[in-house]
Design a protein around this motif. Structure first.
Motif, PDB file in Angstrom:
ATOM      1  N   ASP A  35       0.848  -1.200   0.000  1.00 32.17           N
ATOM      2  CA  ASP A  35       0.000   0.000   0.000  1.00 32.17           C
ATOM      3  C   ASP A  35       0.884   1.250   0.000  1.00 32.17           C
ATOM      4  N   LEU A  36       0.413   2.268  -0.767  1.00 30.93           N
ATOM      5  CA  LEU A  36       1.121   3.543  -0.827  1.00 30.93           C
ATOM      6  C   LEU A  36       0.303   4.621  -0.116  1.00 30.93           C
ATOM      7  N   SER A  37       1.025   5.634   0.327  1.00 26.52           N
ATOM      8  CA  SER A  37       0.351   6.765   0.991  1.00 26.52           C
ATOM      9  C   SER A  37      -0.385   7.603  -0.043  1.00 26.52           C
ATOM     10  N   PRO A  38      -1.401   8.385   0.355  1.00 24.52           N
ATOM     11  CA  PRO A  38      -2.168   9.204  -0.609  1.00 24.52           C
ATOM     12  C   PRO A  38      -1.298  10.186  -1.392  1.00 24.52           C
ATOM     13  N   VAL A  39      -0.265  10.743  -0.744  1.00 20.55           N
ATOM     14  CA  VAL A  39       0.617  11.707  -1.436  1.00 20.55           C
ATOM     15  C   VAL A  39       1.377  11.012  -2.570  1.00 20.55           C
ATOM     16  N   ASP A  40       1.885   9.781  -2.290  1.00 26.53           N
ATOM     17  CA  ASP A  40       2.609   9.024  -3.327  1.00 26.53           C
ATOM     18  C   ASP A  40       1.693   8.674  -4.500  1.00 26.53           C
ATOM     19  N   LEU A  41       0.449   8.277  -4.163  1.00 29.54           N
ATOM     20  CA  LEU A  41      -0.512   7.924  -5.220  1.00 29.54           C
ATOM     21  C   LEU A  41      -0.861   9.134  -6.083  1.00 29.54           C
ATOM     22  N   ILE A  42      -0.948  10.324  -5.448  1.00 27.65           N
ATOM     23  CA  ILE A  42      -1.241  11.551  -6.208  1.00 27.65           C
ATOM     24  C   ILE A  42      -0.097  11.856  -7.173  1.00 27.65           C
ATOM     25  N   ASN A  43       1.159  11.670  -6.708  1.00 30.87           N
ATOM     26  CA  ASN A  43       2.318  11.903  -7.576  1.00 30.87           C
ATOM     27  C   ASN A  43       2.327  10.947  -8.777  1.00 30.87           C
ATOM     28  N   VAL A  44       2.014   9.684  -8.497  1.00 30.71           N
ATOM     29  CA  VAL A  44       1.959   8.692  -9.587  1.00 30.71           C
ATOM     30  C   VAL A  44       0.874   9.073 -10.589  1.00 30.71           C
ATOM     31  N   GLN A  45      -0.272   9.518 -10.083  1.00 34.58           N
ATOM     32  CA  GLN A  45      -1.400   9.903 -10.936  1.00 34.58           C
ATOM     33  C   GLN A  45      -1.028  11.095 -11.837  1.00 34.58           C
ATOM     34  N   GLN A  46      -0.363  12.088 -11.247  1.00 35.20           N
ATOM     35  CA  GLN A  46       0.036  13.270 -12.021  1.00 35.20           C
ATOM     36  C   GLN A  46       1.049  12.913 -13.117  1.00 35.20           C
ATOM     37  N   PHE A  47       1.988  12.058 -12.741  1.00 37.74           N
ATOM     38  CA  PHE A  47       3.002  11.654 -13.729  1.00 37.74           C
ATOM     39  C   PHE A  47       2.366  10.858 -14.872  1.00 37.74           C
ATOM     40  N   ALA A  48       1.391   9.998 -14.536  1.00 37.68           N
ATOM     41  CA  ALA A  48       0.676   9.238 -15.571  1.00 37.68           C
ATOM     42  C   ALA A  48      -0.084  10.179 -16.503  1.00 37.68           C
ATOM     43  N   GLN A  49      -0.670  11.241 -15.911  1.00 36.45           N
ATOM     44  CA  GLN A  49      -1.370  12.242 -16.731  1.00 36.45           C
ATOM     45  C   GLN A  49      -0.408  12.949 -17.679  1.00 36.45           C
ATOM     46  N   ARG A  50       0.806  13.238 -17.188  1.00 33.37           N
ATOM     47  CA  ARG A  50       1.808  13.904 -18.017  1.00 33.37           C
ATOM     48  C   ARG A  50       2.214  13.007 -19.204  1.00 33.37           C
ATOM     49  N   VAL A  51       2.373  11.726 -18.956  1.00 33.47           N
ATOM     50  CA  VAL A  51       2.727  10.782 -20.035  1.00 33.47           C
ATOM     51  C   VAL A  51       1.606  10.704 -21.072  1.00 33.47           C
ATOM     52  N   MET A  52       0.362  10.696 -20.601  1.00 34.14           N
ATOM     53  CA  MET A  52      -0.789  10.679 -21.517  1.00 34.14           C
ATOM     54  C   MET A  52      -0.814  11.925 -22.397  1.00 34.14           C
ATOM     55  N   ASN A  53      -0.548  13.081 -21.782  1.00 29.12           N
ATOM     56  CA  ASN A  53      -0.535  14.341 -22.549  1.00 29.12           C
ATOM     57  C   ASN A  53       0.557  14.330 -23.614  1.00 29.12           C
ATOM     58  N   LEU A  54       1.719  13.799 -23.227  1.00 26.78           N
ATOM     59  CA  LEU A  54       2.830  13.727 -24.181  1.00 26.78           C
ATOM     60  C   LEU A  54       2.485  12.837 -25.373  1.00 26.78           C
ATOM     61  N   SER A  55       1.885  11.697 -25.108  1.00 28.55           N
ATOM     62  CA  SER A  55       1.537  10.765 -26.193  1.00 28.55           C
ATOM     63  C   SER A  55       0.457  11.361 -27.100  1.00 28.55           C
ATOM     64  N   GLU A  56      -0.483  12.114 -26.504  1.00 26.95           N
ATOM     65  CA  GLU A  56      -1.509  12.780 -27.323  1.00 26.95           C
ATOM     66  C   GLU A  56      -0.887  13.877 -28.188  1.00 26.95           C
ATOM     67  N   TYR A  57       0.066  14.624 -27.597  1.00 27.05           N
ATOM     68  CA  TYR A  57       0.758  15.664 -28.373  1.00 27.05           C
ATOM     69  C   TYR A  57       1.558  15.031 -29.515  1.00 27.05           C
ATOM     70  N   ARG A  58       2.098  13.854 -29.267  1.00 26.26           N
ATOM     71  CA  ARG A  58       2.853  13.145 -30.301  1.00 26.26           C
ATOM     72  C   ARG A  58       1.956  12.788 -31.486  1.00 26.26           C
ATOM     73  N   LYS A  59       0.724  12.372 -31.203  1.00 22.96           N
ATOM     74  CA  LYS A  59      -0.244  12.061 -32.265  1.00 22.96           C
ATOM     75  C   LYS A  59      -0.561  13.305 -33.097  1.00 22.96           C
ATOM     76  N   ASN A  60      -0.773  14.438 -32.406  1.00 22.86           N
ATOM     77  CA  ASN A  60      -1.070  15.690 -33.113  1.00 22.86           C
ATOM     78  C   ASN A  60       0.109  16.137 -33.976  1.00 22.86           C
ATOM     79  N   LEU A  61       1.317  15.967 -33.438  1.00 29.30           N
ATOM     80  CA  LEU A  61       2.516  16.346 -34.189  1.00 29.30           C
ATOM     81  C   LEU A  61       2.671  15.481 -35.433  1.00 29.30           C
ATOM     82  N   TYR A  62       2.343  14.201 -35.318  1.00 29.44           N
ATOM     83  CA  TYR A  62       2.426  13.303 -36.481  1.00 29.44           C
ATOM     84  C   TYR A  62       1.429  13.726 -37.560  1.00 29.44           C
ATOM     85  N   GLU A  63       0.211  14.117 -37.158  1.00 27.33           N
ATOM     86  CA  GLU A  63      -0.784  14.590 -38.132  1.00 27.33           C
ATOM     87  C   GLU A  63      -0.310  15.866 -38.825  1.00 27.33           C
TER      88      GLU A  63
END
Length: 382
Positions: free
Chosen positions: A89-117
């Protein structure tokens, strides 16, 4: 713009891969079973953001998970794995950090799709023929490596073939080994489809067509992708020729068809119909030729038969002619031999005259002295 876009696309690919691996390692402390269930990086980041805490997962979340994953069985498997997970089990602060980083990776991959278009649209505007022949990414890489489209158009096909393999080329020249057969062109689907024996030949042919396409894109006033499509058809035909032995069309005919279609504004389907009509005409011509040859053979046959009938009557005449020819040949041989003998006698006389003249009168004073000395010696010996 194309050069900057392709550089950014390459760096984004590396960054997204490294960041997604970091997300997997980070969230695996909490939910290690998810790595084996989901392989895609983007989906994993989405699930990490959605799940956050594995202990909160229940059967009510299965529809939402099915929407993300696209498979209901996988969603049920994730829920069952979360119930029996070995992760800590992780603490709520650690889980929030993981969630934010996952969101950043998602944004990057979406930007990559737009750049390819954006890159696809830009390549279709700048180099439509090269794009339709070899693809957007490979074409953009060639342009970025050459420096510009005009530089790529100036390159010969042999240079374009090994563009991107300079290090291997100079190493081969130093060590006197085999030079590379392909560079950036290797990423094209055509060379992947060719057999190992024909990869080098295919790379040479594709480089030739790419150089033609780049020159058309650089120097033509009207931007059309007709030539690129026709060149692509030629490469496909060449692949069939290497695999099955089907003879490809001539380059001159293909270019004429491309110019006509560009002028008339016809579609590719019309060109295909024209090709089938041309092949039908060729087959008709061949048939007519074979029929004409058959008729000529039939006409020759009766004449041969007539000659066969006339043979027994003419045998005596032929024999007489042979005897006459043999007699004339013998006479000619005798005449030639006689001439040869006659010609030989004056030569002998000439030689004798020369010897007499040499003995009689020496040409120079030194020769006369030498002869006098020889005579004196001969007299002394006697």
């Amino acid at each position: 713009m194309v050069i900057q876009a392709i550089f950014l696309l390459d760096t984004l690919d590396k960054d997204i891969n490294s960041f997604s691996m970091r997300v997997r390692e980070w969230f695996s402390w909490h939910f290690p079973e998810l790595v084996k269930i989901v392989n895609d990086n983007y989906l994993y980041a989405k699930l990490a953001k959605f799940i956050v805490n594995k202990s909160d997962l229940a059967e009510k979340d299965i529809p939402a998970l099915a929407d993300i994953v696209g498979d209901e069985d996988k969603a049920k498997e994730i829920v069952e794995a979360a119930k029996a997970s070995m992760g800590q089990d992780l603490s709520p602060v650690d889980l929030i950090n993981v969630q934010q980083f996952a969101q950043r990776v998602m944004n990057l991959s979406e930007y990559r799709k737009n750049l390819y278009e954006y890159l696809v649209t830009k390549m279709n505007d700048i180099a439509p023929n090269l794009t339709s022949l070899i693809g957007e990414v490979v074409g953009a890489r060639l342009i970025s490596h050459a420096g510009s489209l005009s530089n790529l158009a100036k390159c010969p096909a042999s240079t374009l073939q090994i563009l991107g393999a300079e290090k291997a080329l100079f190493r081969a020249l130093k060590t006197r080994g085999n030079t590379p057969k392909y560079g950036l062109i290797f990423h094209s689907s055509f060379i992947g489809r060719a057999s190992t024996k024909n990869k080098g030949r295919m790379a040479r042919y594709l480089a030739n067509k790419c150089s033609i396409a780049s020159r058309i894109d650089c120097y033509s006033e009207a931007s059309t992708s007709v030539f690129g499509q026709k060149l692509r058809e030629q490469v496909e035909e060449r692949l069939d020729f290497y695999d099955k032995g089907v003879a490809p069309r001539k380059n001159l005919d293909v270019m004429k068809a491309a110019i006509e279609s560009m002028v008339n504004g016809t579609t590719i389907d019309d060109d295909d119909n024209e090709r089938t009509d041309a092949s039908a005409k060729k087959s008709k011509k061949k048939k007519s030729k074979t029929e004409a040859d058959g008729d000529s053979m039939e006409l020759d046959k009766p004449s041969n038969a007539a000659d066969g009938e006339a043979e027994p009557g003419t045998e005596k005449k032929k024999k007489k002619k042979k005897h006459k020819l043999e007699g004339t040949q013998e006479q000619e041989n005798v005449a030639t031999n006689g001439d040869a003998e006659v010609s030989e006698t004056p030569k002998k006389k000439k030689k004798k005259n020369r010897e007499v003249s040499e003995d009689a009168e020496p040409k120079t004073a030194t020769e006369g002295k030498k002869k006098k000395k020889k005579k004196a010696k001969a007299e002394d010996d006697e």
